[in-house]
Design a protein around this motif. Sequence first.
Motif, short mmCIF file in Angstrom:
data_model
loop_
_atom_site.label_atom_id
_atom_site.label_comp_id
_atom_site.label_asym_id
_atom_site.label_seq_id
_atom_site.Cartn_x
_atom_site.Cartn_y
_atom_site.Cartn_z
N ASP A 83 3.77 -0.88 5.43
CA ASP A 83 4.14 0.51 5.14
C ASP A 83 4.42 1.29 6.43
O ASP A 83 5.31 2.15 6.49
CB ASP A 83 3.01 1.18 4.36
CG ASP A 83 3.46 2.38 3.54
OD1 ASP A 83 4.67 2.48 3.26
OD2 ASP A 83 2.60 3.21 3.17
N ASP A 86 9.77 -1.84 2.05
CA ASP A 86 9.54 -1.71 0.62
C ASP A 86 8.34 -2.60 0.28
O ASP A 86 8.37 -3.81 0.51
CB ASP A 86 10.79 -2.18 -0.13
CG ASP A 86 10.61 -2.20 -1.65
OD1 ASP A 86 9.50 -1.89 -2.11
OD2 ASP A 86 11.58 -2.53 -2.36
N LEU A 87 7.27 -2.01 -0.24
CA LEU A 87 6.01 -2.74 -0.40
C LEU A 87 6.08 -3.89 -1.41
O LEU A 87 5.25 -4.79 -1.38
CB LEU A 87 4.88 -1.78 -0.75
CG LEU A 87 4.53 -0.78 0.37
CD1 LEU A 87 3.33 0.06 -0.01
CD2 LEU A 87 4.27 -1.51 1.69
N VAL A 88 7.08 -3.84 -2.28
CA VAL A 88 7.28 -4.97 -3.21
C VAL A 88 7.48 -6.26 -2.41
O VAL A 88 7.04 -7.33 -2.82
CB VAL A 88 8.51 -4.70 -4.12
CG1 VAL A 88 8.86 -5.93 -4.96
CG2 VAL A 88 8.22 -3.51 -5.03
N LEU A 113 -2.80 -3.34 -9.98
CA LEU A 113 -1.74 -3.51 -11.00
C LEU A 113 -1.09 -4.89 -10.86
O LEU A 113 -0.85 -5.58 -11.86
CB LEU A 113 -0.67 -2.42 -10.85
CG LEU A 113 -1.02 -1.04 -11.40
CD1 LEU A 113 0.07 -0.03 -11.04
CD2 LEU A 113 -1.19 -1.10 -12.92
N ALA A 114 -0.80 -5.28 -9.61
CA ALA A 114 -0.15 -6.57 -9.37
C ALA A 114 -1.06 -7.73 -9.80
O ALA A 114 -0.58 -8.72 -10.37
CB ALA A 114 0.22 -6.71 -7.89
N MET A 129 4.07 -7.54 -1.18
CA MET A 129 3.02 -7.73 -2.19
C MET A 129 2.60 -9.20 -2.34
O MET A 129 1.40 -9.48 -2.49
CB MET A 129 3.47 -7.16 -3.54
CG MET A 129 2.37 -7.14 -4.59
SD MET A 129 0.89 -6.18 -4.08
CE MET A 129 1.42 -4.52 -4.46
N GLU A 161 -3.88 4.62 -3.10
CA GLU A 161 -2.60 4.23 -3.75
C GLU A 161 -2.31 2.75 -3.54
O GLU A 161 -1.88 2.06 -4.46
CB GLU A 161 -1.45 5.07 -3.18
CG GLU A 161 -1.43 6.51 -3.68
CD GLU A 161 -0.38 7.36 -2.96
OE1 GLU A 161 0.30 8.13 -3.66
OE2 GLU A 161 -0.22 7.25 -1.73
N LEU A 162 -2.57 2.27 -2.32
CA LEU A 162 -2.35 0.84 -2.03
C LEU A 162 -3.29 -0.03 -2.87
O LEU A 162 -2.87 -1.06 -3.43
CB LEU A 162 -2.56 0.56 -0.54
CG LEU A 162 -1.59 1.27 0.42
CD1 LEU A 162 -2.01 1.04 1.87
CD2 LEU A 162 -0.16 0.81 0.22
N LEU A 214 -1.95 -0.18 -6.38
CA LEU A 214 -0.80 -1.09 -6.50
C LEU A 214 -1.26 -2.54 -6.58
O LEU A 214 -0.71 -3.34 -7.34
CB LEU A 214 0.14 -0.92 -5.29
CG LEU A 214 0.97 0.37 -5.21
CD1 LEU A 214 1.71 0.44 -3.88
CD2 LEU A 214 1.96 0.45 -6.37
N LYS A 267 1.73 5.59 2.04
CA LYS A 267 0.86 5.60 0.88
C LYS A 267 -0.60 5.66 1.35
O LYS A 267 -0.95 5.11 2.39
CB LYS A 267 1.09 4.34 0.04
CG LYS A 267 2.46 4.33 -0.64
CD LYS A 267 2.46 3.51 -1.89
CE LYS A 267 3.63 3.77 -2.81
NZ LYS A 267 4.75 4.50 -2.32
N LEU A 278 -0.47 -4.37 3.09
CA LEU A 278 0.49 -3.33 2.68
C LEU A 278 0.51 -2.16 3.66
O LEU A 278 1.55 -1.58 3.94
CB LEU A 278 0.15 -2.82 1.27
CG LEU A 278 0.20 -3.85 0.14
CD1 LEU A 278 -0.04 -3.17 -1.20
CD2 LEU A 278 1.52 -4.61 0.11
#
Length: 327
Positions: free
Chosen positions: A55, A60-62, A16-17, A65, A9-10, A13, A5, A51
């Motif tokens: 990555d 999986d970045l979830v 949003l979190a 997070m 993009e990071l 994310l 990513k 992240l």
Amino acid sequence: MNNLKSIAELQGLIDLAIEKISFPAEPAELYDPIHYILSLGGKRLRPALVLMAADMYGLDLVKAMPQAIGIEQFHNFTLMHDDIMDTAPLRRGMVTVHEKWNNNIGILSGDVLFVKAYQSIVKADPKYLPALIDLFNKTATEVCEGQQYDMNFETQNDVSMNTYLKMIRFKTAVLLACSLKMGALVADASEEDQNHLYDFGIHIGTAFQLMDDILDVYGDQKDFGKQIAGDILCNKKTCLYIKAYEDADEEQQKVLDHYFAHQDFDAQEKISNVMKVYQELEVRASCRAMMDENYAIAMSHLNAVSISQDRKSTLFQFVEMLMVRVN
């Protein structure tokens, strides 16, 4: 392995979190300031590094997070408290927490934000917890030590270059290093890779701060976005000042002592006389050499990380974004 990513993009994310984090409604005076400072945005570079490192190893970045959010919460806790200590009126162009509410609220909200950071960071597979907690404890302690050194410098006349480098390592670099190591740790990277990423963070953070010191005095105001020579005007002991003072003869030291004794001088007079001493002693070149050395060490650690160069491409882009060209 997944496609990497981009930094943007990071950052998206993470935004949003952070928007999804909910705090209790009461007491509003405790939680509203936390919501306020986290909503001010900023570049989110430290959590992005968590992240970014995860990555690189295809995690999986979830799963990384919570650690990224924890780092951002901790960073904002330090800002809330730093702003009180500095009596700063603005943060990211907006009113600071202690100005919008008051000092007591700023202290208490910051304390809760530190606890929230801890809660986020420990949301990990139990096998990672001892290492995560050790890393975070060490980092949090060093960041506070760095802030104390910085405050000490305001009243200390004889700041050595070694002490200054230690201060910027603790105040700026260790959190970048911690972020990278944390992301690599939860992604199951080898201990050797974790350490290379940590050392990369230390040296790129140090190089960045030295660059910042140089650009403050020698940068172009429209590119830099800050008042040029602001550090001279507010008597800040940066690498340029410390190097000058160490190399100065008696007359040059007198000039520096005179202009750094207080702030009620004509701005142009103060800047031109201090810069004249800097030029006579060629401190710009000396500080540039220290910056270049740290940059080279940082890149050698990044190159030593045992994954393919293309998996490191986002980190290389991060370095390009961070390190503005210094002539």
